[in-house]
Design an enzyme around this catalytic site. Sequence first.
Site, PDB file in Angstrom:
ATOM      1  N   GLU A  18     -37.447 -98.120  32.471  1.00  0.00           N
ATOM      2  CA  GLU A  18     -37.601 -98.123  30.831  1.00  0.00           C
ATOM      3  C   GLU A  18     -38.098 -99.648  30.281  1.00  0.00           C
ATOM      4  O   GLU A  18     -37.245-100.169  29.315  1.00  0.00           O
ATOM      5  CB  GLU A  18     -36.319 -97.643  30.241  1.00  0.00           C
ATOM      6  CG  GLU A  18     -36.000 -96.084  30.659  1.00  0.00           C
ATOM      7  CD  GLU A  18     -34.610 -95.645  30.346  1.00  0.00           C
ATOM      8  OE1 GLU A  18     -34.011 -96.576  29.797  1.00  0.00           O
ATOM      9  OE2 GLU A  18     -34.269 -94.921  30.838  1.00  0.00           O
TER      10      GLU A  18
ATOM     11  N   GLU B 209     -35.365 -86.913  36.058  1.00  0.00           N
ATOM     12  CA  GLU B 209     -34.265 -87.027  35.190  1.00  0.00           C
ATOM     13  C   GLU B 209     -34.489 -85.869  34.203  1.00  0.00           C
ATOM     14  O   GLU B 209     -34.394 -85.789  33.036  1.00  0.00           O
ATOM     15  CB  GLU B 209     -34.262 -88.052  34.271  1.00  0.00           C
ATOM     16  CG  GLU B 209     -33.913 -89.683  35.050  1.00  0.00           C
ATOM     17  CD  GLU B 209     -33.656 -90.611  34.548  1.00  0.00           C
ATOM     18  OE1 GLU B 209     -33.093 -90.672  33.200  1.00  0.00           O
ATOM     19  OE2 GLU B 209     -33.970 -91.717  34.822  1.00  0.00           O
TER      20      GLU B 209
END
Length: 372
Positions: A157, A262
């Site tokens: 991220e 995820e």
Amino acid sequence: MATTPLWIALALMNVASVTFAQEVNTLKEALKDKFLIGAAVNTRQAAGKDQAGLQVLQKHFNSIVAENCMKSGEIHPEENRYDFTKADEFVALGEQNNMTIIGHTLIWHSQLSPWFCVDKEGRNVSPAVLKKRMKAHITTIMKRYKGRIKGWDVVNEAVEDDGSYRKSKFYQILGEEFIPLAFQYAQEADPDAELYYNDFSMAYVGKRERVVRIVEDLKKRGIRIDAVGMQGHIGMDYPEISEFEKSILAFAGTGVKVMITELDLTVLPIPRTNIGAELSATFEYQKEMNPYPTQLPEEQSEAWNNRMNDFFRLFLKHHEVISRVTLWGIADSDSWRNGWPMPGRTDYPLLFDRNHQPKPVVGRIIDEAVKK
């Protein structure tokens, strides 16, 4: 020697394929020639305390990823102290069940050990100090599990939705160079481990283009990157599947594999930020944000199953470039979605319900995988 008529041979082949389809009743068996099917494992499961969850894991999944126990705040709480207790349990679970083990995550701005990027006075450390800390952190963890963990989310991220770099401590101190440095340190620590970049909202054009440039830059420098992880935190009306597909193809076009990581599908509305403090308004808002506290109505359940099935159809369509699909949890009760971004909400985002029973989409995925 007599030969079997063509129509009989075709009929026999059809019977055989139907019989095989009837025999296949697990995700990992149906998808074994397509991609790995994984799940995030929490510390209760790794310690053997959630037997119902473990039974589903063992039956349907052939890959696991650490949900929280390998994040720096957990595994490296102080500069000169590591705590491998939970991570060791996680790795042992994967080994005992002959699963592909994924490490998550080495460099991430969130759930970061408070000491990592600052000095004793709380000021940002120098670039030289941060490089030293990054290398020590990555090297120590990766060497402990060398030969046992197949691949790592090296950087997590680092990019905003518009394609700009996230202004994390790593970026503030080292600039965009922190990404190639992290991959270089990881490659040196375990040359045989696969190395991944992982991020959410990857269907956004700006983020897609930036991540493509990151991958291309690493390759130009001779630094290995094996896959891009596309986090699948999706909703009923976002992202557009066509845009998600464009990102799959764009990342694959750089020569790396794509991983769907995820994965979960929320049915809950996104909270508004403009709610007032008046008590009745707040109460109504709480009800609005938690519309299904006890069960998901049939209409919403069918829509959820259709939406999740659409995404798995996309994954199957591109199975030649997708190496893994990982759910972020095993059953609905495990999901972080239940308490985010406000506590007390009940969500239904995973393939198995709170009783650890498969949702209808599981059978659909199995059927479609066997047919392809």
